[in-house]
Write a protein that holds these residues in place. Structure first.
Motif, PDB file in Angstrom:
ATOM      1  N   THR A  76      19.653 -25.132  48.723  1.00 45.18           N
ATOM      2  CA  THR A  76      19.447 -23.706  48.501  1.00 45.18           C
ATOM      3  C   THR A  76      20.415 -22.932  49.394  1.00 45.18           C
ATOM      4  N   ALA A  77      21.508 -22.483  48.812  1.00 46.74           N
ATOM      5  CA  ALA A  77      22.541 -21.793  49.576  1.00 46.74           C
ATOM      6  C   ALA A  77      22.048 -20.459  50.108  1.00 46.74           C
ATOM      7  N   SER A  78      21.121 -19.831  49.383  1.00 51.05           N
ATOM      8  CA  SER A  78      20.615 -18.530  49.812  1.00 51.05           C
ATOM      9  C   SER A  78      19.262 -18.268  49.173  1.00 51.05           C
ATOM     10  N   CYS A  79      18.375 -17.633  49.923  1.00 53.52           N
ATOM     11  CA  CYS A  79      17.141 -17.135  49.313  1.00 53.52           C
ATOM     12  C   CYS A  79      16.677 -15.886  50.047  1.00 53.52           C
ATOM     13  N   GLN A  80      16.089 -14.998  49.279  1.00 52.77           N
ATOM     14  CA  GLN A  80      15.513 -13.750  49.799  1.00 52.77           C
ATOM     15  C   GLN A  80      14.043 -13.750  49.431  1.00 52.77           C
ATOM     16  N   SER A 125      16.639 -16.862  44.585  1.00 53.80           N
ATOM     17  CA  SER A 125      17.322 -17.986  45.224  1.00 53.80           C
ATOM     18  C   SER A 125      18.600 -18.348  44.489  1.00 53.80           C
ATOM     19  N   ARG A 128      22.778 -24.580  44.953  1.00 55.51           N
ATOM     20  CA  ARG A 128      24.096 -25.154  44.691  1.00 55.51           C
ATOM     21  C   ARG A 128      23.982 -26.644  44.415  1.00 55.51           C
ATOM     22  N   GLN A 229      15.370 -13.683  54.983  1.00 58.46           N
ATOM     23  CA  GLN A 229      16.678 -13.960  54.386  1.00 58.46           C
ATOM     24  C   GLN A 229      17.143 -15.279  54.980  1.00 58.46           C
ATOM     25  N   GLN A 231      19.420 -19.231  54.578  1.00 54.71           N
ATOM     26  CA  GLN A 231      20.431 -20.072  53.941  1.00 54.71           C
ATOM     27  C   GLN A 231      20.296 -21.489  54.483  1.00 54.71           C
ATOM     28  N   ILE A 233      22.532 -24.600  54.850  1.00 51.59           N
ATOM     29  CA  ILE A 233      23.983 -24.760  54.772  1.00 51.59           C
ATOM     30  C   ILE A 233      24.434 -26.212  54.764  1.00 51.59           C
ATOM     31  N   ALA A 271      20.164 -24.936  58.841  1.00 49.28           N
ATOM     32  CA  ALA A 271      19.695 -23.720  58.169  1.00 49.28           C
ATOM     33  C   ALA A 271      19.703 -22.570  59.158  1.00 49.28           C
ATOM     34  N   GLY A 273      18.839 -17.950  59.338  1.00 53.35           N
ATOM     35  CA  GLY A 273      18.322 -16.807  58.600  1.00 53.35           C
ATOM     36  C   GLY A 273      17.776 -15.747  59.524  1.00 53.35           C
TER      37      GLY A 273
END
Length: 281
Positions: A76-80, A125, A128, A229, A231, A233, A271, A273
């Protein structure tokens, strides 16, 4: 369908929460989380890390479906995560829909709600697919000054039902800083045996929240996470993780805490955030 159902339900983390994949049609999915005290904070409120995990899981379900197995491994490269209300002693359902599929990225949205439709959380989300590419070498965490003082609240935090299930160890929790460790244990693993992203997000959520409490100290306050927020990585590991959080801004009742989650041996970050937390004093 069978592979996705197994990934949701049969990992140590998913089975420990009690997750059930109840529907899936290729571009939408629904996962039920029955109420269980082990997933709660005091007062039987669903733990924020548990709700956030449902968004991570929904996004991964979509990615694994539309990108295909060959594009894995996935992260999961990004999630809010936006928290809208509390679920008190009740089941919740996470409904995920596909927003867009790219070549290696999958964009999705998850709504966590009660059976009667009350909204609990909204999660967007970006997952990748690495298509077999080697894992990157990430940066090392800045960590903290190494002090070890869990304060008055640390021991109690580790004993709360959801925290205890994750086997959190609160090393430090004073002066706007928090440090919490999490072993792979019997309940934090993905189906492949490494850390589940949901467990990592729960650690990020809790450590950021505890940094806020480390700024105020205990008291008869009302508090909750407003948003996260985050990420991931690099791929989760099997080595113990340690999360470092510090409050970087306070505006009356709102606190912004930056968090890094690193391998406890190499100090490489997996990770990071920001947790936005609210304490009404």
């Amino acid at each position: 369908m069978d592979a996705i159902k197994s990934w949701v339900e049969d990992s140590a983390f998913g089975a420990g929460l009690g997750l059930k994949l109840i529907s899936f049609d290729g571009d939408s999915a629904a996962v039920r989380l029955p109420f269980a005290e082990r997933n709660s904070n005091p007062g039987l409120a669903l733990h924020g890390g548990c709700a956030a995990s449902l968004g991570i899981i929904g996004g991964q379900v979509m990615a694994r479906s539309v990108l295909g197995h060959a594009t894995g491994p996935f992260h999961t490269a990004s999630c809010q995560v936006n928290y809208l209300a509390a679920a008190i002693g009740e089941d919740v359902i996470a409904r995920t829909r596909l927003l867009r599929r790219g070549k290696e990225l999958c964009f999705s949205e998850t709504r966590v709600e009660t059976d009667d439709g009350k909204p609990i959380a909204s999660i967007q989300s970006v997952v990748r697919g690495r298509s077999g590419a080697p894992e990157p070498v990430t940066f090392k965490t800045a960590g903290d000054d190494g002090a070890s003082d869990p304060g008055k609240m640390g021991p109690g935090v580790a004993k709360m039902p959801f925290s205890a299930g994750r086997q959190f160890l609160v090393d430090h929790m004073t002066n706007s800083y928090a440090r919490i460790r999490m072993p792979i244990g019997d309940a934090n693993a993905d189906i492949g045996g490494s850390f589940h992203e949901g467990a990592m997000l729960a650690l990020l959520d809790t450590t950021g929240a505890m940094a806020s409490w480390a700024a105020t100290g205990p008291g008869p306050y009302k508090a909750s996470t407003a948003a996260i927020q985050a990420q991931i990585i690099s791929a989760p590991t099997t080595t113990e993780l340690v999360a470092y959080a510090k409050v970087i801004q306070r505006d009356n009742e709102l606190f912004w805490s930056d968090v890094e989650i690193a391998d406890s041996v190499t100090a490489l970050v997996h990770a990071r955030g920001t947790v936005i937390y609210r304490i009404v004093t």
